[in-house]
Structure formats: C-alpha cells, structure tokens
Design a protein around this motif. Sequence first.
Motif, PDB file in Angstrom:
ATOM      1  N   LEU A  63       2.022  11.606   8.461  1.00 32.75           N
ATOM      2  CA  LEU A  63       2.750  12.354   7.436  1.00 32.75           C
ATOM      3  C   LEU A  63       2.193  12.080   6.049  1.00 32.75           C
ATOM      4  CD1 LEU A  63       5.056  14.052   6.349  1.00 32.75           C
ATOM      5  CD2 LEU A  63       6.511  12.047   6.460  1.00 32.75           C
ATOM      6  N   VAL A 117       6.693   5.937   6.754  1.00 34.91           N
ATOM      7  CA  VAL A 117       7.206   6.151   5.404  1.00 34.91           C
ATOM      8  C   VAL A 117       6.275   5.585   4.352  1.00 34.91           C
ATOM      9  CG1 VAL A 117       9.605   6.469   4.793  1.00 34.91           C
ATOM     10  CG2 VAL A 117       8.989   4.545   6.225  1.00 34.91           C
ATOM     11  N   GLY A 298      16.627  24.193  -1.932  1.00 38.15           N
ATOM     12  CA  GLY A 298      17.196  22.914  -1.506  1.00 38.15           C
ATOM     13  C   GLY A 298      18.068  23.069  -0.275  1.00 38.15           C
ATOM     14  N   PHE A 301      16.016  23.597   2.817  1.00 35.19           N
ATOM     15  CA  PHE A 301      15.493  22.332   3.341  1.00 35.19           C
ATOM     16  C   PHE A 301      16.545  21.651   4.204  1.00 35.19           C
ATOM     17  CE2 PHE A 301      11.523  20.691   1.268  1.00 35.19           C
ATOM     18  CZ  PHE A 301      11.158  21.875   0.661  1.00 35.19           C
ATOM     19  N   VAL A 302      17.758  21.532   3.634  1.00 40.94           N
ATOM     20  CA  VAL A 302      18.821  20.821   4.347  1.00 40.94           C
ATOM     21  C   VAL A 302      19.139  21.511   5.670  1.00 40.94           C
ATOM     22  CG1 VAL A 302      21.248  20.158   4.227  1.00 40.94           C
ATOM     23  CG2 VAL A 302      19.785  19.875   2.229  1.00 40.94           C
ATOM     24  N   VAL A 305      16.337  20.987   8.299  1.00 41.58           N
ATOM     25  CA  VAL A 305      16.315  19.620   8.836  1.00 41.58           C
ATOM     26  C   VAL A 305      17.479  19.411   9.803  1.00 41.58           C
ATOM     27  CG1 VAL A 305      16.657  17.203   8.246  1.00 41.58           C
ATOM     28  CG2 VAL A 305      15.085  18.597   6.913  1.00 41.58           C
TER      29      VAL A 305
ATOM     30  N   ASN B  34      15.179   2.861   6.200  1.00 43.08           N
ATOM     31  CA  ASN B  34      13.862   3.473   6.362  1.00 43.08           C
ATOM     32  C   ASN B  34      13.843   4.907   5.816  1.00 43.08           C
ATOM     33  OD1 ASN B  34      11.273   3.036   7.079  1.00 43.08           O
ATOM     34  ND2 ASN B  34      11.519   3.499   9.243  1.00 43.08           N
ATOM     35  N   ILE B  36      13.129   7.173   2.406  1.00 43.98           N
ATOM     36  CA  ILE B  36      12.699   7.283   1.012  1.00 43.98           C
ATOM     37  C   ILE B  36      13.633   8.279   0.356  1.00 43.98           C
ATOM     38  CG2 ILE B  36      10.871   7.943  -0.567  1.00 43.98           C
ATOM     39  CD1 ILE B  36       8.858   7.370   1.511  1.00 43.98           C
ATOM     40  N   PHE B  38      14.308  10.654  -2.045  1.00 38.23           N
ATOM     41  CA  PHE B  38      13.768  11.512  -3.095  1.00 38.23           C
ATOM     42  C   PHE B  38      14.854  11.932  -4.073  1.00 38.23           C
ATOM     43  CE2 PHE B  38       9.763  12.847  -0.953  1.00 38.23           C
ATOM     44  CZ  PHE B  38       8.966  12.706  -2.057  1.00 38.23           C
ATOM     45  N   VAL B  86      20.187  11.874  10.062  1.00 39.33           N
ATOM     46  CA  VAL B  86      18.750  11.801  10.353  1.00 39.33           C
ATOM     47  C   VAL B  86      18.272  10.368  10.558  1.00 39.33           C
ATOM     48  CG1 VAL B  86      18.156  13.967   9.231  1.00 39.33           C
ATOM     49  CG2 VAL B  86      18.134  11.870   7.905  1.00 39.33           C
ATOM     50  N   PRO B  91      10.718   9.782  10.157  1.00 43.57           N
ATOM     51  CA  PRO B  91      10.947   9.708   8.709  1.00 43.57           C
ATOM     52  C   PRO B  91      10.694  11.029   7.987  1.00 43.57           C
ATOM     53  CG  PRO B  91       9.140   8.258   9.402  1.00 43.57           C
ATOM     54  CD  PRO B  91       9.835   8.721  10.636  1.00 43.57           C
ATOM     55  N   LEU B  92       9.894  11.892   8.625  1.00 39.12           N
ATOM     56  CA  LEU B  92       9.633  13.221   8.070  1.00 39.12           C
ATOM     57  C   LEU B  92      10.932  13.933   7.692  1.00 39.12           C
ATOM     58  CD1 LEU B  92       7.904  15.878   7.782  1.00 39.12           C
ATOM     59  CD2 LEU B  92       8.244  16.169  10.214  1.00 39.12           C
ATOM     60  N   TYR B  93      11.957  13.813   8.573  1.00 35.67           N
ATOM     61  CA  TYR B  93      13.174  14.584   8.349  1.00 35.67           C
ATOM     62  C   TYR B  93      14.000  14.030   7.195  1.00 35.67           C
ATOM     63  CZ  TYR B  93      11.805  16.985  12.514  1.00 35.67           C
ATOM     64  OH  TYR B  93      11.086  17.721  13.398  1.00 35.67           O
ATOM     65  N   LEU B  95      12.795  12.502   4.687  1.00 33.83           N
ATOM     66  CA  LEU B  95      12.043  12.882   3.482  1.00 33.83           C
ATOM     67  C   LEU B  95      12.370  14.303   3.052  1.00 33.83           C
ATOM     68  CD1 LEU B  95       8.419  11.550   3.909  1.00 33.83           C
ATOM     69  CD2 LEU B  95       9.800  11.395   1.880  1.00 33.83           C
ATOM     70  N   LEU B  96      12.305  15.226   4.010  1.00 38.88           N
ATOM     71  CA  LEU B  96      12.552  16.628   3.672  1.00 38.88           C
ATOM     72  C   LEU B  96      14.000  16.828   3.243  1.00 38.88           C
ATOM     73  CD1 LEU B  96      10.581  18.569   6.412  1.00 38.88           C
ATOM     74  CD2 LEU B  96      10.051  18.403   4.005  1.00 38.88           C
ATOM     75  N   LEU B  97      14.912  16.096   3.902  1.00 35.90           N
ATOM     76  CA  LEU B  97      16.330  16.244   3.573  1.00 35.90           C
ATOM     77  C   LEU B  97      16.601  15.783   2.145  1.00 35.90           C
ATOM     78  CD1 LEU B  97      19.131  16.950   4.707  1.00 35.90           C
ATOM     79  CD2 LEU B  97      19.396  14.560   5.296  1.00 35.90           C
ATOM     80  N   PHE B  99      14.510  15.443  -0.181  1.00 38.22           N
ATOM     81  CA  PHE B  99      13.735  16.320  -1.051  1.00 38.22           C
ATOM     82  C   PHE B  99      14.556  17.562  -1.405  1.00 38.22           C
ATOM     83  CE2 PHE B  99      10.177  19.193  -1.919  1.00 38.22           C
ATOM     84  CZ  PHE B  99       9.398  18.375  -2.687  1.00 38.22           C
ATOM     85  N   GLY B 100      15.176  18.158  -0.379  1.00 36.62           N
ATOM     86  CA  GLY B 100      16.048  19.307  -0.612  1.00 36.62           C
ATOM     87  C   GLY B 100      17.243  18.924  -1.471  1.00 36.62           C
ATOM     88  N   LEU B 101      17.804  17.732  -1.199  1.00 33.73           N
ATOM     89  CA  LEU B 101      18.946  17.259  -1.983  1.00 33.73           C
ATOM     90  C   LEU B 101      18.574  17.102  -3.455  1.00 33.73           C
ATOM     91  CD1 LEU B 101      20.570  14.520   0.249  1.00 33.73           C
ATOM     92  CD2 LEU B 101      21.642  16.592  -0.615  1.00 33.73           C
TER      93      LEU B 101
END
Lengths: 323, 289
Positions: A63, A117, A298, A301-302, A305, B34, B36, B38, B86, B91-93, B95-97, B99-101
């Motif tokens: 990633l 990560v 946004g 995205f949510v 996911v 674990n 990140i 954003f 999640v 971890p991809l998910y 991160l994207l979550l 990020f959207g937030l």
Amino acid sequence: MKQLLKLEPRRKVAALAAIWAALMAAPFWMPLLGGYTALGTRVLVLGLAAMSVNFLLGFTGVLSFGHAAWFGIGAYGCGMILKYIALSTPLGILAGTLAGGIAGAVLGALIVRRRGVYFAMVTIAFGQVFYYIAFQWSSVTGGDDGLRPFYRQPLHLGVATLDILNNAVAFYYFVLVCFALAVAAMAFILRSPFGRTMLAIRENERRARFLGIPVELHIWIAFTLSCFFMAYAGSLYALVNNFADPRGLHYSQSGDFVMMAVMGGMRSFWGPLLGAVVFVVFQDYVSSITINWQIFIGFLFVLVVLFFPRGILGAIRRTVVAS
Amino acid sequence: MTQLLLFNITNGLIIGAFYVLMAIGLSLILNLSNVINFAHGGFLVVGGYIAYTLEPYLGFWGALIVSPFLTAIIGLAVEKTLISRVYGRDPLYSLLLTFGLAFILEDGTRVIWGANGKPFTIPAALAQPLSNQFFFITSYRLFMVAVVAVTIVLLFLLLRYTRAGVRIRAGTLDLETVSALGVNVRALRSLNFAVGIFLAGLSGVLAAGQLGLEPTMGAGLLMPSFIAIIVGGVGSLTGTLVGGLLIGVASGVTAVFFPAASEAIMYVLMAVVLLVRPRGLFGEEGMLT
C-alpha cells in the motif's frame, strides 16, 4: 477467487472486446449520455493512474499512499520540457516518465523494507516533499499557480500531422493509444513469471521468502515499475490540461487514486478503470452542483469502505459466483 | 547572530512542543489500533471551532478545558460507529475511512462556521510579549509549552500508574495476549481513541490562539506529526516526543540560514533517520514493520 481466475476464456475475450470497443467508440456514445470528449480523455488518464497504483496495491499487496508524487513529477517533467526546452510532445512524455520513475526508484530503495501502515505513512510523507518543492520553488514550477503556459504539440507522423492540440477527438485517440501501450505492458508483466511472483508475495510473503524469493528486491522492482507507469500517466495528464498543478502531487490526490482502485475492485485488472469512471463522473457532477462537494467525496469514501470493500467488480463477481 | 540562533532554537522548541501534542495523540491511536488517523487534523479544527463557539459563554479558560472533552466525545462517537468496524481489516480500509472522515470534518466545519478565517481572542495577559529586549516571544507561546508539558506528564503518569494505562501499553506490544487475559479490548481501544482525540482537540484550541481559525488548518499540521512519529520510531511515545522537538528545532534553525527550506528540512531529517536507523530513533525492531 481461484476458480474465477480461470473463467472460461471465451467469456474473458468477450469482456475484453467489449471494454476496448467501448473505449474506441467513446467519442461517439459519450455525448449521447451528456458527457464530453475531454471528460473521456481525463477519465482514461486517471484510470491509467489508478491501474498503476493497483499494479502495486492489488497485485503485490503493497500500500503506497504517496503515488500522486510520481504522477505529479511526470506532469511537471513533461510540462517543463514543453515550456523551457523543446516543443515536442513525445519528448515531454519521455522526460516526464523518466523523471518520475527514477525518483520513485531511488526513494523506493529507501523504504522497501517497511510494511503495512508504516510503509503507507513513509510514502505519504516522502510524497509531500515533492508537493512542497512544487509549491515553494515558484521561479521554476510556478508555485501555487501551477506550471503554465505550455501546450501539447501536434504530432508529426512522417506523412501526416495529427493536430492533437485543437482537435479533441484526435487527442482522445492519441491518449487511447498511449493508454493501450501501458496497459499492454502491465498485462504482459503480470503474466510473466515476475508477475506471478508478485502475486505469491501478496498472498503469503513469508512463504514466498521461504521459497528463496528475494522479496525486497521484487517489491522494489514492482514499486519502481508502478512509479514509471504513474509518471507516464502524469505526463499525459499535463498534456490533457496544458497545465501542471501542485495539488496533483498532494497526498489527497494519492488518496483519490487508491479510492478509484478500491472502488472499482482492486483484485481485478480493469477494476480501477471502472472506479476512475465512477469517481471522476461523480466528482464532476457534485462539484457542479455545490461548492461543498468534498463532503460528498468523504461520504463516498466511508460508504465504499463500510459496504463495498471489494469494489464494484468484486461485488458483481460475488453475485455471479453465488448464483 | 548567536542571539538570532538562540531565538530560533527556542522558537523551534515551542513549535516542536506543539507538534508533539498532536503527534502523541496520533501515535497513541496508531500504536494500539494500527490505524493512521488521517482525520486527526480534522478533529483539531473541530476542537478549535468548538472553543470559538464556547468562548463568549465560558471565556478563554472555560473553552480551553471544555472544548477538548467535547471533541473527545465526538471522536468516541465516530470510533464506535465507524472506525471500530475496520479494526482487524487490512490497514488500507482504516486509511481510506479516516481519509474520508477528514474531508467530512473539514467541509463540515466550513458548512457550519463558514469558509473564512475566524479570530480567537486570548486573554490580554497572555498576548503580551515577555521581553522586547531579548527575543520577541509572547507569553502565549510559553503558556502553550506549559500546557503541553503538563498534559504530556499527566499522560505518561496515567499510562504508567493507572490500570487502563498499563493495559494500553501492554496492548501496544501484544493486543492478542491482553485480550486473552480477559481485558475488554473494544472498550480499551475506544478509550484510547478518545484520549487521542482529546489531545487533538486541545491542540486545536492552542493553535487557534496562536494562528486563528481556518477550516484547512488541520491538514497542514498533520504532516509534521507524521514525520515526528516516523523520526521518533513507530510504537514509542518517548520517540514521538523527541521526534517532535527535533523537527521543531531543525526547522527553527534552518529558518535562520535558508528560510525557504525550513519545511523541507523535516523531510531531509526523516530520510536521514530512515537511512541510518530504519526503525526510527526509539523504535523497537519488529514494531509494525
């Protein structure tokens, strides 16, 4: 999943033919749906970028959240050639691709041992370096205003000249040819023994290591290749806009690319292109109706996911298998 | 020249202290869950704007204390409804979550409080320069450092001497074992997330007093916190502390000689650390690598 990889060839060929037919006829059917040719060109380039991200994410399982940097370097490289050095479109693309790819190769060597990560975090942070350079070094890059003016140049094909600057349809086909070349190269690499090794690393890194595969080296090569593809897409993007934007290097752009890949379906080759179509059209639409369009992105995205983690193609395949 | 250098080192330490406050919250969440986060910058902005709204009623001091708690409650709600779904996934998910937030929080503040910047008034006693003779440092900046220092000391004491704190530290090392010992890991993660967001909210109020308020301010402060964590070493809060101060001083000193590079120097520092000591200054081998 494994059975799906062996979907009967006939069906696969039909799907491929349908994809290419749709792409080749796009300038004719898009206006009927309310689109315009320039939007199609943009989707194609961003789709290629999303496929390049997915080359690493979906097929090697690594990633990178900083891929916009290589995309942006490609765009700036191409733009600078056209602006300062030579009025040649192919030279611009070549220079942009090399600049982004080589920068990616060097930084890749530094971070290839990190995973998960941590890898994502380091790629984000390093990607931002290039954003700051583009933003701060205004005498060369144009700073906040972006790099301009430069224009893509007509192509001289020996016998004829293709005016890709003023003829939007001609430019679309030029980009489609460039897209096809890159996609063919990607497919070729993924089918090669090297590509199979990438899949092995994705599925079980430890086992791959026990088999004697130099995992770090493979990841570095995959990362570098992905950076080259990314920079190539970036060069094309500079030609699409006749402009290179510092925000194209920002990590939020990387997030968009990863989103396209995930939304389309990152375990499939064509998924990211589909994701790019949906994402770009959605963004184009919401930003035309409200200034607070970011909030919709946004929520997108949510939602993806939480409810479509396998992406559109992943969801379709699941239903096909279930039925 | 020496005086200028000294001034910039002090200044760098002050800015570094601020980075530390933000980075420690980020680091707490990263270490245990674990993830990140954003959206950390987004929560910072929310904390600042809540303080802005509260200030007319509670005054500066009331807002300083209440706003971080309210931000932490919002954070807790977000963790319970979205982020907890999640955990344990790629971890991809997460991160994207997050990020959207971050998009939602930033644009949400824009919708509620408007796109234009807002001033945040601080008590007159804090706004005065300490001394015009030596360096021009307002007492607000020193006040910021004091708040950061007290908060960090409290946090370290909590992590060391309370049951939940010990569990959080144990969970950082081996969450599975902690779970097997009968600790409610879900609740532990929620608490930990709330503490992290509390720190983000507090950073927001402090930043508002220094810089004023703007919906986009959080995103700009996020990157230095990332670098602080990477330089200090993922998994170590002490590392984050040292990393934050280090990049603050480095950018302060660079500002004397080559102002345009004061931001870039952080990245150079990070590259050097990754080359010489890939796990970061205080990182332990095997942590999240």
